[in-house]
Design an enzyme around this catalytic site. Sequence first.
Site, PDB file in Angstrom:
ATOM      1  N   ARG A 115       0.925  -1.306  -0.023  1.00  7.16           N
ATOM      2  CA  ARG A 115       0.052  -0.379  -0.108  1.00  7.16           C
ATOM      3  C   ARG A 115       0.587   1.180  -0.237  1.00  7.16           C
ATOM      4  O   ARG A 115       1.569   1.212   1.202  1.00  7.16           O
ATOM      5  CB  ARG A 115      -0.579   0.035   1.120  1.00  7.16           C
ATOM      6  CG  ARG A 115      -2.171   1.185   1.335  1.00  7.16           C
ATOM      7  CD  ARG A 115      -2.253   1.825   2.737  1.00  7.16           C
ATOM      8  NE  ARG A 115      -2.918   2.663   2.086  1.00  7.16           N
ATOM      9  CZ  ARG A 115      -2.640   4.325   3.242  1.00  7.16           C
ATOM     10  NH1 ARG A 115      -2.505   3.697   4.361  1.00  7.16           N
ATOM     11  NH2 ARG A 115      -3.183   5.409   3.058  1.00  7.16           N
ATOM     12  N   HIS A 142      -7.296   7.903  -0.075  1.00  7.98           N
ATOM     13  CA  HIS A 142      -8.069   6.074   0.274  1.00  7.98           C
ATOM     14  C   HIS A 142      -9.271   5.966  -0.648  1.00  7.98           C
ATOM     15  O   HIS A 142     -10.310   5.387  -0.451  1.00  7.98           O
ATOM     16  CB  HIS A 142      -8.874   7.286   1.020  1.00  7.98           C
ATOM     17  CG  HIS A 142      -9.219   7.753   3.018  1.00  7.98           C
ATOM     18  ND1 HIS A 142      -9.829   8.436   2.737  1.00  7.98           N
ATOM     19  CD2 HIS A 142      -8.230   7.670   3.249  1.00  7.98           C
ATOM     20  CE1 HIS A 142      -9.508   8.447   4.929  1.00  7.98           C
ATOM     21  NE2 HIS A 142      -8.922   7.601   4.742  1.00  7.98           N
ATOM     22  N   HIS A 194     -16.241   7.513   3.381  1.00  8.89           N
ATOM     23  CA  HIS A 194     -15.227   7.109   4.242  1.00  8.89           C
ATOM     24  C   HIS A 194     -15.120   7.221   5.585  1.00  8.89           C
ATOM     25  O   HIS A 194     -13.721   9.177   5.153  1.00  8.89           O
ATOM     26  CB  HIS A 194     -13.965   6.855   3.322  1.00  8.89           C
ATOM     27  CG  HIS A 194     -12.808   6.197   4.548  1.00  8.89           C
ATOM     28  ND1 HIS A 194     -12.267   4.936   3.921  1.00  8.89           N
ATOM     29  CD2 HIS A 194     -12.484   6.519   5.392  1.00  8.89           C
ATOM     30  CE1 HIS A 194     -11.285   5.047   4.269  1.00  8.89           C
ATOM     31  NE2 HIS A 194     -10.772   5.055   5.515  1.00  8.89           N
ATOM     32  N   GLY A 243      -9.054   8.694   9.611  1.00  2.00           N
ATOM     33  CA  GLY A 243      -8.999  10.247   8.686  1.00  2.00           C
ATOM     34  C   GLY A 243     -10.676  10.171   7.216  1.00  2.00           C
ATOM     35  O   GLY A 243     -11.181   9.019   8.115  1.00  2.00           O
ATOM     36  N   ARG A 267      -7.715  16.554  12.538  1.00  6.25           N
ATOM     37  CA  ARG A 267      -7.763  17.242  11.329  1.00  6.25           C
ATOM     38  C   ARG A 267      -8.539  18.525  11.467  1.00  6.25           C
ATOM     39  O   ARG A 267      -9.483  17.643  11.190  1.00  6.25           O
ATOM     40  CB  ARG A 267      -7.234  16.572  10.081  1.00  6.25           C
ATOM     41  CG  ARG A 267      -5.834  15.486   9.868  1.00  6.25           C
ATOM     42  CD  ARG A 267      -5.434  14.977   8.606  1.00  6.25           C
ATOM     43  NE  ARG A 267      -4.652  14.183   8.816  1.00  6.25           N
ATOM     44  CZ  ARG A 267      -5.774  12.838   7.995  1.00  6.25           C
ATOM     45  NH1 ARG A 267      -6.389  12.802   6.730  1.00  6.25           N
ATOM     46  NH2 ARG A 267      -4.607  11.565   8.008  1.00  6.25           N
ATOM     47  N   ASP A 300     -11.479  10.962  19.435  1.00  3.33           N
ATOM     48  CA  ASP A 300     -12.030   9.572  18.661  1.00  3.33           C
ATOM     49  C   ASP A 300     -13.969   9.771  18.990  1.00  3.33           C
ATOM     50  O   ASP A 300     -14.476   9.848  19.761  1.00  3.33           O
ATOM     51  CB  ASP A 300     -11.688   7.901  19.972  1.00  3.33           C
ATOM     52  CG  ASP A 300     -12.210   6.853  20.093  1.00  3.33           C
ATOM     53  OD1 ASP A 300     -11.522   6.056  19.467  1.00  3.33           O
ATOM     54  OD2 ASP A 300     -13.492   6.448  19.545  1.00  3.33           O
ATOM     55  N   GLU A 304     -19.060   2.927   9.661  1.00  8.05           N
ATOM     56  CA  GLU A 304     -19.710   1.939   9.305  1.00  8.05           C
ATOM     57  C   GLU A 304     -20.481   1.365  10.801  1.00  8.05           C
ATOM     58  O   GLU A 304     -21.060   0.475  11.000  1.00  8.05           O
ATOM     59  CB  GLU A 304     -18.762   0.924   9.573  1.00  8.05           C
ATOM     60  CG  GLU A 304     -18.075   0.167   7.956  1.00  8.05           C
ATOM     61  CD  GLU A 304     -16.888  -0.526   8.508  1.00  8.05           C
ATOM     62  OE1 GLU A 304     -16.702  -1.101   8.634  1.00  8.05           O
ATOM     63  OE2 GLU A 304     -16.055  -0.143   7.040  1.00  8.05           O
ATOM     64  N   ASN A 305     -20.373   2.466  11.760  1.00 10.75           N
ATOM     65  CA  ASN A 305     -20.927   1.805  12.972  1.00 10.75           C
ATOM     66  C   ASN A 305     -21.171   2.825  14.205  1.00 10.75           C
ATOM     67  O   ASN A 305     -21.822   2.817  14.685  1.00 10.75           O
ATOM     68  CB  ASN A 305     -19.728   1.649  14.776  1.00 10.75           C
ATOM     69  CG  ASN A 305     -18.342   0.523  13.775  1.00 10.75           C
ATOM     70  OD1 ASN A 305     -18.710  -0.891  13.457  1.00 10.75           O
ATOM     71  ND2 ASN A 305     -17.814   0.421  13.585  1.00 10.75           N
ATOM     72  N   GLU A 341      -9.322  -2.322   1.862  1.00 14.53           N
ATOM     73  CA  GLU A 341      -8.306  -1.979   1.216  1.00 14.53           C
ATOM     74  C   GLU A 341      -7.430  -3.393   0.393  1.00 14.53           C
ATOM     75  O   GLU A 341      -6.624  -2.948  -0.907  1.00 14.53           O
ATOM     76  CB  GLU A 341      -7.850  -1.024   2.112  1.00 14.53           C
ATOM     77  CG  GLU A 341      -8.472   0.674   2.402  1.00 14.53           C
ATOM     78  CD  GLU A 341      -8.593   1.276   3.243  1.00 14.53           C
ATOM     79  OE1 GLU A 341      -8.757   1.219   4.317  1.00 14.53           O
ATOM     80  OE2 GLU A 341      -8.216   2.877   2.322  1.00 14.53           O
TER      81      GLU A 341
END
Length: 396
Positions: free
Chosen positions: A90, A179, A205, A209, A238, A280, A331-332, A383
Amino acid sequence: MKILVVNAGSSSLKYQLFDMDTNEVLAKGLCERIGIDGIITHKRPGKDDHKANVDFPDHKAAIECVLSLLTDKEKGVIASVDEIAAVGHRFAHGGEKLKKSAVLGDQELEYLESIVGLNPLHGPPAISGLKACKEVMPNVKHVGVFDTSYYSNMEESAYIYPIPYELYEEYQIRRYGFHGTSHRFVAAKAAELLGDPNAKIITCHLGNGSSITATVNGKAVDTSMGFTPQDGVPMGTRSGAIDPTVVTYIQKVKGLTAEQADALLNKESGLLGVSGVSSDCRDICDEAAKGNKRAKLALEILVHNIKKIIGSYIAEMNGVDAIVFTAGIGENDRQIRADVCKDMNWLGVEIDEEVNKTCPRGTLADISAKGAKVKTYVIPTNEEYMIALDTQNLTK
Ligand code: ADP
């Protein structure tokens, strides 16, 4: 065919060994604290995890340890390293030349080394990881899969910044997007679910990040990250997009160097900077639920900016067939999904609140309301599989 996928960071190296014939992950793991001391966590499906302290002076020591574990009589999954047909690496940045995944020979490596200035955080460790793997596995092909390459077909109007054009010509300052491997995976999945390879898809996404990408016909037409992964929606630490003059103003009033201003925007901003609680999302949601106003504001800013980008991409594409949520938050976090999709029924976006609340975590779900013009999906990203697939296609 067995493919090893490697993702090397400055002090870490993640790996996954795929059996491409069965689409199974045979083993995966993480080497941490490379150059400090060293810990390896090695996982196999259905077996106990193996965690050990191993001295990792460099990436080479880490990959040697990975290979010895993969071939270990008890903890291993293959009899010999020769079973690994190719290695996929990657890379966050492929610059302007590496526009698609490629077998990495001397020329490609030289080019990647020439563009580390564009990618000072991820470039050098990814190159160290590649060199270490090439040294330890000299007889197989090594393939680079670049986060930026999904954006190599965007129109100039989407990637050239409205600053003096010479800055693009001399310093390659442009929107690159990141991404891309994740967006490519989930957009392809959504197109498959829609049964329409030409579909207009917006992929969100949202993790530590975060980035949002618009895809038409399987090709990205716009994306929220730019010259660096700093642009776009607010992230864990960020800022995402802000008026660029804020940066020079902060430098003046606080007497910061360029590096200090960069650190402030990269490491002390975003959800952490606004909430003052954490980077978080889970911590911030907990605090917001207890009535912490800044935590609540951080979430509101996140949702506001995601909506704004989705809206602009719908305008750019003249419509949308599906919106996809992926990565840790996407996703969560059911509430963020619900808040983003709220009040978009005029655009045909409407989710089924109950399905959104109850769909199992970590699995693909169609959370669209019955009859909604636009489909809304939760699609777990993968990925590593995408990297393995490109590696297989380039080496078989
Ligand atoms: P990275 O960009 O580092 O790969 P991830 O995709 O793992 O990050 O996403 C991390 C983010 O996902 C964190 O903000 C975390 O709070 C959030 N997240 C993970 N699990 C949940 C959950 N169950 N509910 C809400 N947010 C979650």
